[in-house]
Design a protein around this motif. Sequence first.
Motif, PDB file in Angstrom:
ATOM      1  N   LEU A  54      95.780   1.963 -52.045  1.00 18.97           N
ATOM      2  CA  LEU A  54      96.449   2.595 -53.183  1.00 18.97           C
ATOM      3  C   LEU A  54      95.489   3.496 -53.954  1.00 18.97           C
ATOM      4  O   LEU A  54      95.855   4.597 -54.385  1.00 18.97           O
ATOM      5  CB  LEU A  54      97.028   1.516 -54.109  1.00 18.97           C
ATOM      6  N   MET A  87      89.512  -7.054 -59.802  1.00 24.22           N
ATOM      7  CA  MET A  87      89.751  -8.498 -60.023  1.00 24.22           C
ATOM      8  C   MET A  87      89.958  -9.225 -58.704  1.00 24.22           C
ATOM      9  O   MET A  87      89.413 -10.302 -58.480  1.00 24.22           O
ATOM     10  CB  MET A  87      91.029  -8.686 -60.863  1.00 24.22           C
ATOM     11  N   ALA A 123      98.583  -0.876 -66.627  1.00 27.05           N
ATOM     12  CA  ALA A 123      99.833  -1.115 -65.892  1.00 27.05           C
ATOM     13  C   ALA A 123     101.021  -0.927 -66.840  1.00 27.05           C
ATOM     14  O   ALA A 123     102.017  -0.289 -66.485  1.00 27.05           O
ATOM     15  CB  ALA A 123      99.828  -2.526 -65.305  1.00 27.05           C
ATOM     16  N   ASN A 124     100.905  -1.444 -68.085  1.00 25.43           N
ATOM     17  CA  ASN A 124     101.988  -1.291 -69.066  1.00 25.43           C
ATOM     18  C   ASN A 124     102.255   0.181 -69.359  1.00 25.43           C
ATOM     19  O   ASN A 124     103.406   0.625 -69.400  1.00 25.43           O
ATOM     20  CB  ASN A 124     101.614  -1.977 -70.387  1.00 25.43           C
ATOM     21  N   HIS A 152      93.550  -4.210 -67.050  1.00 28.36           N
ATOM     22  CA  HIS A 152      94.505  -4.017 -65.947  1.00 28.36           C
ATOM     23  C   HIS A 152      95.940  -3.998 -66.483  1.00 28.36           C
ATOM     24  O   HIS A 152      96.722  -3.085 -66.191  1.00 28.36           O
ATOM     25  CB  HIS A 152      94.344  -5.130 -64.911  1.00 28.36           C
ATOM     26  N   VAL A 153      96.257  -4.989 -67.303  1.00 33.19           N
ATOM     27  CA  VAL A 153      97.627  -5.098 -67.819  1.00 33.19           C
ATOM     28  C   VAL A 153      97.930  -3.931 -68.766  1.00 33.19           C
ATOM     29  O   VAL A 153      99.032  -3.374 -68.763  1.00 33.19           O
ATOM     30  CB  VAL A 153      97.840  -6.477 -68.496  1.00 33.19           C
ATOM     31  N   LEU A 210     102.474 -13.916 -57.838  1.00 33.13           N
ATOM     32  CA  LEU A 210     101.666 -14.370 -58.984  1.00 33.13           C
ATOM     33  C   LEU A 210     102.549 -15.011 -60.048  1.00 33.13           C
ATOM     34  O   LEU A 210     102.064 -15.644 -60.969  1.00 33.13           O
ATOM     35  CB  LEU A 210     100.914 -13.195 -59.618  1.00 33.13           C
ATOM     36  N   LEU A 222     102.437 -15.755 -66.220  1.00 30.54           N
ATOM     37  CA  LEU A 222     103.542 -14.842 -65.896  1.00 30.54           C
ATOM     38  C   LEU A 222     104.902 -15.536 -65.959  1.00 30.54           C
ATOM     39  O   LEU A 222     105.876 -14.939 -66.403  1.00 30.54           O
ATOM     40  CB  LEU A 222     103.312 -14.202 -64.523  1.00 30.54           C
ATOM     41  N   PHE A 238      96.209 -13.279 -53.759  1.00 28.43           N
ATOM     42  CA  PHE A 238      96.945 -12.081 -53.535  1.00 28.43           C
ATOM     43  C   PHE A 238      96.898 -11.606 -52.071  1.00 28.43           C
ATOM     44  O   PHE A 238      95.821 -11.606 -51.491  1.00 28.43           O
ATOM     45  CB  PHE A 238      96.281 -11.015 -54.435  1.00 28.43           C
ATOM     46  N   SER A 260      92.277  -4.073 -58.396  1.00 28.59           N
ATOM     47  CA  SER A 260      91.532  -4.237 -57.150  1.00 28.59           C
ATOM     48  C   SER A 260      90.181  -4.922 -57.420  1.00 28.59           C
ATOM     49  O   SER A 260      89.742  -5.784 -56.656  1.00 28.59           O
ATOM     50  CB  SER A 260      91.313  -2.841 -56.558  1.00 28.59           C
ATOM     51  N   PHE A 290      95.062   0.432 -60.796  1.00 23.20           N
ATOM     52  CA  PHE A 290      94.643   0.020 -59.447  1.00 23.20           C
ATOM     53  C   PHE A 290      93.177  -0.412 -59.433  1.00 23.20           C
ATOM     54  O   PHE A 290      92.819  -1.404 -58.819  1.00 23.20           O
ATOM     55  CB  PHE A 290      94.817   1.175 -58.452  1.00 23.20           C
ATOM     56  N   LEU A 299      97.838   5.249 -63.022  1.00 22.31           N
ATOM     57  CA  LEU A 299      97.949   4.443 -61.801  1.00 22.31           C
ATOM     58  C   LEU A 299      96.564   4.107 -61.279  1.00 22.31           C
ATOM     59  O   LEU A 299      96.270   2.963 -60.931  1.00 22.31           O
ATOM     60  CB  LEU A 299      98.683   5.247 -60.728  1.00 22.31           C
ATOM     61  N   PHE A 307     101.632   2.711 -67.472  1.00 17.34           N
ATOM     62  CA  PHE A 307     102.258   3.318 -66.297  1.00 17.34           C
ATOM     63  C   PHE A 307     103.760   3.007 -66.275  1.00 17.34           C
ATOM     64  O   PHE A 307     104.589   3.899 -66.084  1.00 17.34           O
ATOM     65  CB  PHE A 307     101.585   2.814 -65.016  1.00 17.34           C
ATOM     66  N   HIS A 358     102.524  -9.296 -56.596  1.00 17.16           N
ATOM     67  CA  HIS A 358     102.725  -9.637 -58.009  1.00 17.16           C
ATOM     68  C   HIS A 358     103.832 -10.679 -58.186  1.00 17.16           C
ATOM     69  O   HIS A 358     103.729 -11.538 -59.057  1.00 17.16           O
ATOM     70  CB  HIS A 358     103.021  -8.379 -58.833  1.00 17.16           C
TER      71      HIS A 358
END
Length: 238
Positions: free
Chosen positions: A118, A159, A211-212, A207-208, A93, A181, A108, A157, A153, A149, A214, A90
């Motif tokens: 993961l 993407m 993730a946020n 995804h974001v 990125l 980013l 990545f 994954s 993931f 999570l 989490f 990340h």
Amino acid sequence: MWDSIYYFVMVPMVYIAFGTLFGGILFKFIVVLRSPKIKGTLAVFPRGPVPKLGALRDSFFIPDAFRKDKVFWFFIIAFHAAFLLLIIGHLELVREFALFQIIPHYVFLGAGWVGVVLIASTLYFLFRRFKSPWREISVPEDYIILLLLFLAFIFGSHMNLASRYGIAGFDIPVQSYREYLSSFFTSTPHVSRGIIASPHYVIVVLHVFFANLFLMLFPFSKMVHSVFMFAAQFIKRK
Ligand code: HEM
């Protein structure tokens, strides 16, 4: 309407998530430092010959878990190793880091394996809590954070693998992610055109989003133990 929701997830919510993450960890540190001192010692006996080295060994190799359950130990090590690579991935990125490219690789990194490892470990940790005796000591947050999570993931994954194997629309160039980013550190944070133009933009948003969530829950979950790991190991040897 969806444009505004997507924008909220991709920009303001990311600030909120990182603010809650760092603020929450700071809050936890203050709680620990201000809690009343325990009379006596928390040390574990017998003490090893080189306490500091022992603390590092126990933090990195977790011999206690190895003695109790080899499968559990295997997934803990696999999860933490993959998570370290995930953080590096990340960071790459956001911008190029010459240090990480000492071993040249595509961004990545990990050829898709980081996400797969993961996902497998998270599913193991989740299903383990369905069984006794872990079921009795689990609270709803323990399942929720593992589910969040897992969802972050799965979409990450997806993407990565789809772009790696040339699925049309997933071939968002690294440069577009870097534009997006790195814009968080400027006065004009924005989602780059390369991401918005992808027909799979919704997958990036999902995804974001997970993730946020989490990141916001992390400081208030049992996973925050990772932040206190070294300190706990040193206290055990004081
Ligand atoms: C909010 C900030 C985040 C952004 C903008 C972001 C963005 C991305 C992007 C663009 C990719 C795919 C790169 C590619 O297609 O090659 C990716 C992959 C991934 N992300 Fe995130 N991510 C974020 C946070 C997280 C978090 C907090 C987690 C989990 C804790 C996570 C887990 C993953 C995983 C597992 C992969 C796939 C790795 C692989 O398959 O090797 N991401 N992320």
